[in-house]
Design an enzyme around this catalytic site. Sequence first.
Site, PDB file in Angstrom:
ATOM      1  N   HIS A 125       0.948   4.294  -2.985  1.00 28.51           N
ATOM      2  CA  HIS A 125       0.391   5.598  -2.644  1.00 28.51           C
ATOM      3  C   HIS A 125       1.424   6.720  -2.600  1.00 28.51           C
ATOM      4  O   HIS A 125       1.081   7.864  -2.276  1.00 28.51           O
ATOM      5  CB  HIS A 125      -0.365   5.515  -1.314  1.00 28.51           C
ATOM      6  CG  HIS A 125      -1.658   4.754  -1.442  1.00 28.51           C
ATOM      7  ND1 HIS A 125      -1.699   3.381  -1.413  1.00 28.51           N
ATOM      8  CD2 HIS A 125      -2.932   5.179  -1.619  1.00 28.51           C
ATOM      9  CE1 HIS A 125      -2.962   2.989  -1.558  1.00 28.51           C
ATOM     10  NE2 HIS A 125      -3.721   4.055  -1.696  1.00 28.51           N
ATOM     11  N   CYS A 151     -14.195   3.191   1.727  1.00 27.43           N
ATOM     12  CA  CYS A 151     -13.369   3.173   0.517  1.00 27.43           C
ATOM     13  C   CYS A 151     -12.020   2.566   0.880  1.00 27.43           C
ATOM     14  O   CYS A 151     -11.372   3.010   1.817  1.00 27.43           O
ATOM     15  CB  CYS A 151     -13.186   4.567  -0.065  1.00 27.43           C
ATOM     16  SG  CYS A 151     -13.625   5.929   1.020  1.00 27.43           S
ATOM     17  N   SER A 152     -11.635   1.546   0.125  1.00 25.53           N
ATOM     18  CA  SER A 152     -10.382   0.868   0.451  1.00 25.53           C
ATOM     19  C   SER A 152      -9.936   0.063  -0.764  1.00 25.53           C
ATOM     20  O   SER A 152     -10.271   0.423  -1.901  1.00 25.53           O
ATOM     21  CB  SER A 152     -10.563  -0.029   1.684  1.00 25.53           C
ATOM     22  OG  SER A 152      -9.320  -0.531   2.135  1.00 25.53           O
ATOM     23  N   LYS A 187      -5.174   8.926   9.673  1.00 25.90           N
ATOM     24  CA  LYS A 187      -4.995   8.395   8.327  1.00 25.90           C
ATOM     25  C   LYS A 187      -3.828   9.098   7.629  1.00 25.90           C
ATOM     26  O   LYS A 187      -3.655  10.313   7.743  1.00 25.90           O
ATOM     27  CB  LYS A 187      -6.268   8.587   7.501  1.00 25.90           C
ATOM     28  CG  LYS A 187      -7.483   7.868   8.056  1.00 25.90           C
ATOM     29  CD  LYS A 187      -7.429   6.375   7.859  1.00 25.90           C
ATOM     30  CE  LYS A 187      -7.742   5.961   6.462  1.00 25.90           C
ATOM     31  NZ  LYS A 187      -7.794   4.471   6.324  1.00 25.90           N
ATOM     32  N   GLN A 192     -16.288  10.428   8.268  1.00 22.27           N
ATOM     33  CA  GLN A 192     -15.178  11.377   8.252  1.00 22.27           C
ATOM     34  C   GLN A 192     -13.928  10.610   8.645  1.00 22.27           C
ATOM     35  O   GLN A 192     -13.868   9.995   9.717  1.00 22.27           O
ATOM     36  CB  GLN A 192     -15.408  12.530   9.219  1.00 22.27           C
ATOM     37  CG  GLN A 192     -14.328  13.602   9.125  1.00 22.27           C
ATOM     38  CD  GLN A 192     -14.532  14.743  10.104  1.00 22.27           C
ATOM     39  OE1 GLN A 192     -15.285  14.620  11.075  1.00 22.27           O
ATOM     40  NE2 GLN A 192     -13.864  15.855   9.858  1.00 22.27           N
ATOM     41  N   LYS A 250       0.835  -1.201   0.000  1.00 20.10           N
ATOM     42  CA  LYS A 250       0.000   0.000   0.000  1.00 20.10           C
ATOM     43  C   LYS A 250       0.869   1.251   0.000  1.00 20.10           C
ATOM     44  O   LYS A 250       0.565   2.239  -0.674  1.00 20.10           O
ATOM     45  CB  LYS A 250      -0.911  -0.032   1.222  1.00 20.10           C
ATOM     46  CG  LYS A 250      -1.927   1.078   1.306  1.00 20.10           C
ATOM     47  CD  LYS A 250      -2.815   0.862   2.538  1.00 20.10           C
ATOM     48  CE  LYS A 250      -3.744   2.041   2.764  1.00 20.10           C
ATOM     49  NZ  LYS A 250      -4.536   1.858   4.008  1.00 20.10           N
ATOM     50  N   GLU A 307      -6.154   5.092  -9.025  1.00 22.50           N
ATOM     51  CA  GLU A 307      -6.932   3.879  -8.837  1.00 22.50           C
ATOM     52  C   GLU A 307      -7.906   3.636  -9.982  1.00 22.50           C
ATOM     53  O   GLU A 307      -8.388   4.575 -10.619  1.00 22.50           O
ATOM     54  CB  GLU A 307      -7.774   3.985  -7.549  1.00 22.50           C
ATOM     55  CG  GLU A 307      -6.963   4.180  -6.290  1.00 22.50           C
ATOM     56  CD  GLU A 307      -7.838   4.286  -5.054  1.00 22.50           C
ATOM     57  OE1 GLU A 307      -7.379   3.868  -3.977  1.00 22.50           O
ATOM     58  OE2 GLU A 307      -8.986   4.800  -5.152  1.00 22.50           O
TER      59      GLU A 307
END
Length: 259
Positions: free
Chosen positions: A70, A116-117, A104, A99, A66, A181
């Site tokens: 990113h 969302c993932s 994060k 929220q 990940k 994505e």
Amino acid sequence: MAPAQPASAEHILRLFPEINTQLAAQTRSTAQDQDLAGYDEEQIRLMEEVCIVLDDNDMPIGSASKKVCHLMENIDKGLLHRAFSCFLFDSQNRLLLQQRASEKITFPDMWTNTCCSHPLGVPGETGSTLETAIAGVKRAAQRKLDQELGIKAHQVPIENFDFLTRIHYKAPSDGKWGEHEIDYILFIKADVDLDTNPNEVQATKWVSEKDLKEMFKNDKLLFTPWFKLICQTMMFEWWEHLDSGLEKYLNETEIRRML
């Protein structure tokens, strides 16, 4: 019986040359990486998860952490991965928003859709055909609804998720992190119990179409880029047909390019 030889890395790799060592190296580097210095410990751990790396036509090429997927320096070179955006509605047709937590690493404190993932590069969540990819993202959505919001699987059965379309988008979070994505859009209608994970979610809100449009008018509120893109295009039209006529919007095969 002769004593077993110690299970050193060299011995195991000699016996099993098919083992892929790249992920272990990525995990070690993530734990020591200065890119992640100062971030929340649990969010750093989640950066070790394995995303599905794609070509522009949503065909899996392989996998990468990940964190690798990113970093904007990688995104700017074309690195693309698979994701999902789940929209959960209750029996009153209100949409559940979250929220994102301050902890994060990407897009902290922003309002967004229910969940969302990413599907992970593991059996059951990876797919090389559209049919198997949809099945994989539905399993991933069910997993993450529990991990982020405490929504148990029996309240969101796999067969109750509807797949609408895929969007291809790119968005920076800050100078270092971002998203690139192919995002699978999922709808599900269910009355659920919430037990939010504060490391993922700092607030939730059930909204009507009118409520959400009013939120967008508030300049003090921040929204994730993918959520804004979806809402600025088809979201409200889909919402209007939630109980009647949604079928005509389901299972699009073309990828919507929003670059």
